[in-house]
Design an enzyme around this catalytic site. Structure first.
Site, PDB file in Angstrom:
ATOM      1  N   SER A   1      24.284  23.934 -16.050  1.00  0.00           N
ATOM      2  CA  SER A   1      23.502  23.322 -14.967  1.00  0.00           C
ATOM      3  C   SER A   1      22.869  22.009 -15.448  1.00  0.00           C
ATOM      4  O   SER A   1      23.609  21.093 -15.803  1.00  0.00           O
ATOM      5  CB  SER A   1      22.481  24.339 -14.459  1.00  0.00           C
ATOM      6  OG  SER A   1      22.000  23.941 -13.206  1.00  0.00           O
TER       7      SER A   1
ATOM      8  N   ASP B   1      27.789  30.320  -6.194  1.00  0.00           N
ATOM      9  CA  ASP B   1      26.610  29.670  -6.784  1.00  0.00           C
ATOM     10  C   ASP B   1      25.793  29.051  -5.649  1.00  0.00           C
ATOM     11  O   ASP B   1      26.305  28.199  -4.904  1.00  0.00           O
ATOM     12  CB  ASP B   1      27.129  28.595  -7.751  1.00  0.00           C
ATOM     13  CG  ASP B   1      26.041  27.900  -8.536  1.00  0.00           C
ATOM     14  OD1 ASP B   1      24.948  27.694  -7.985  1.00  0.00           O
ATOM     15  OD2 ASP B   1      26.317  27.534  -9.692  1.00  0.00           O
TER      16      ASP B   1
ATOM     17  N   HIS C   1      25.095  31.469 -10.127  1.00  0.00           N
ATOM     18  CA  HIS C   1      24.620  30.458 -11.077  1.00  0.00           C
ATOM     19  C   HIS C   1      23.978  31.081 -12.318  1.00  0.00           C
ATOM     20  O   HIS C   1      23.482  30.380 -13.177  1.00  0.00           O
ATOM     21  CB  HIS C   1      23.575  29.581 -10.364  1.00  0.00           C
ATOM     22  CG  HIS C   1      23.310  28.257 -11.015  1.00  0.00           C
ATOM     23  ND1 HIS C   1      24.255  27.265 -11.100  1.00  0.00           N
ATOM     24  CD2 HIS C   1      22.203  27.747 -11.620  1.00  0.00           C
ATOM     25  CE1 HIS C   1      23.742  26.212 -11.708  1.00  0.00           C
ATOM     26  NE2 HIS C   1      22.494  26.479 -12.047  1.00  0.00           N
TER      27      HIS C   1
HETATM   28  N1  LIG Z   1      13.156  29.135 -10.514  1.00  0.00           N
HETATM   29  C1  LIG Z   1      14.231  28.713  -9.697  1.00  0.00           C
HETATM   30  C2  LIG Z   1      15.563  29.015 -10.327  1.00  0.00           C
HETATM   31  C3  LIG Z   1      15.755  28.307 -11.627  1.00  0.00           C
HETATM   32  C4  LIG Z   1      17.138  28.516 -12.171  1.00  0.00           C
HETATM   33  O1  LIG Z   1      18.005  29.057 -11.540  1.00  0.00           O
HETATM   34  N2  LIG Z   1      17.334  28.027 -13.369  1.00  0.00           N
HETATM   35  C5  LIG Z   1      18.630  28.144 -13.982  1.00  0.00           C
HETATM   36  C6  LIG Z   1      19.128  26.774 -14.312  1.00  0.00           C
HETATM   37  S1  LIG Z   1      19.219  25.794 -12.835  1.00  0.00           S
HETATM   38  C7  LIG Z   1      19.711  24.243 -13.365  1.00  0.00           C
HETATM   39  O2  LIG Z   1      19.479  23.722 -14.365  1.00  0.00           O
HETATM   40  C8  LIG Z   1      18.549  29.009 -15.217  1.00  0.00           C
HETATM   41  O3  LIG Z   1      19.341  28.903 -16.106  1.00  0.00           O
HETATM   42  N3  LIG Z   1      17.561  29.898 -15.236  1.00  0.00           N
HETATM   43  C9  LIG Z   1      17.306  30.765 -16.357  1.00  0.00           C
HETATM   44  C10 LIG Z   1      17.757  32.167 -16.171  1.00  0.00           C
HETATM   45  O4  LIG Z   1      17.421  32.980 -17.043  1.00  0.00           O
HETATM   46  O5  LIG Z   1      18.485  32.460 -15.222  1.00  0.00           O
HETATM   47  C11 LIG Z   1      14.166  29.366  -8.367  1.00  0.00           C
HETATM   48  O6  LIG Z   1      13.186  30.046  -8.150  1.00  0.00           O
HETATM   49  O7  LIG Z   1      15.093  29.182  -7.563  1.00  0.00           O
END
Ligand SMILES: N[C@@H](CCC(=O)N[C@@H](CSC=O)C(=O)NCC(=O)O)C(=O)O
Length: 250
Positions: free
Chosen positions: A120, A196, A229
């Protein structure tokens, strides 16, 4: 700055190649180390894994916390030019210069054999860093990367605050723009889940597909029905990425 490092058993006998994994928004140096599931095959292949944090922390800057899309946890792998961010948010230089020097000085690493991967926002980091410094990395891959930050809401929110209002400055950190200037000497591997929830608004892999085709950049873009995602997606395909990197690093 904090980072996590996995050292394979082979490193007890000889210097090992290095694979950097850049994580996405809201992540720390622990996220990929805990969730990606890369260590088992890295042990077999003899790859050192380096997983840096996604930004400096405890900066004290107004607006640096409280918004998951900007500031701490959202460094976007750029060298900020705008105050106050320019004083601390220099993730591009950190990943390209400072961190490899630290790894070379303190671990049994052969940093002349380095690859870079990310997810991402971290996929954006991996692609832009490899395209800007093809002499430093032998291989590159990404999971669900932001490929055109100049054109999507995440980038349009963060890049002007880090880099100013000039689109030319954003283009310096936009994989679709960079690949048109200079290709990477090797196939870029990208995996993208079709389920995603950021796919259509933020990721737009078709733009990179088109830019690579126009530039003559070899790209293996794999789309996977039903995958989202999350790190469940990453852990499902991480072995393919490690093998992709090992082909040129080991
Ligand atoms: N907090 C957000 C969601 C944030 C999210 O999905 N972060 C992803 C990366 S997105 C792009 O860089 C991620 O890798 N999160 C870490 C995990 O452990 O999944 C929301 O509330 O939508």
């Amino acid at each position: 700055m904090r980072f996590a490092l996995y050292q394979p058993p082979q490193a007890e006998h000889r210097p090992c190649p290095v694979l950097y994994f850049l994580a996405g928004l809201t992540c720390t140096e622990e996220t990929a180390a805990i969730k990606a599931g890369a260590q088992r095959l890295a042990a077999e292949l003899g790859l050192i894994l380096v997983m840096p944090d996604t930004s400096p922390r405890d900066t004290g800057f107004d607006g640096a916390t409280g918004d998951w899309e900007f500031g701490e946890g959202a460094g976007f792998y750029v060298d900020a030019t705008e105050a106050p961010w320019s004083a601390r948010f220099r993730m591009h230089s950190y990943v390209v210069d400072e961190l490899p020097a630290l790894i070379a000085a303190n671990f049994p690493a052969d940093t002349s054999r380095s690859g870079i991967c990310g997810h991402s926002m971290g996929g954006h980091g991996a692609l832009t860093i490899a395209l800007k410094h093809p002499e430093r990395y032998r291989s590159v891959s990404a999971f669900a990367p932001i490929v055109a930050p100049s054109q999507v809401p995440w980038g349009r929110k963060a890049l002007p605050r880090y880099l100013g209002e000039t689109p030319e400055a954003w283009a310096d950190y936009d994989a679709c723009e960079l690949v048109r200037r200079q290709t990477f000497p090797g196939t870029i591997l990208i995996d993208q889940g079709e389920a995603d929830n950021f796919l259509e608004a933020q990721l737009k892999p078709e733009l990179f597909d088109q830019a690579c085709a126009e530039a003559g950049q070899p790209l293996l873009l794999r789309r996977h029905a039903g995958y989202d995602h999350s790190y469940w997606f990453i852990s499902s395909f991480i072995d393919d990425h490690l093998r992709h990197h090992a082909e040129t690093l080991v």
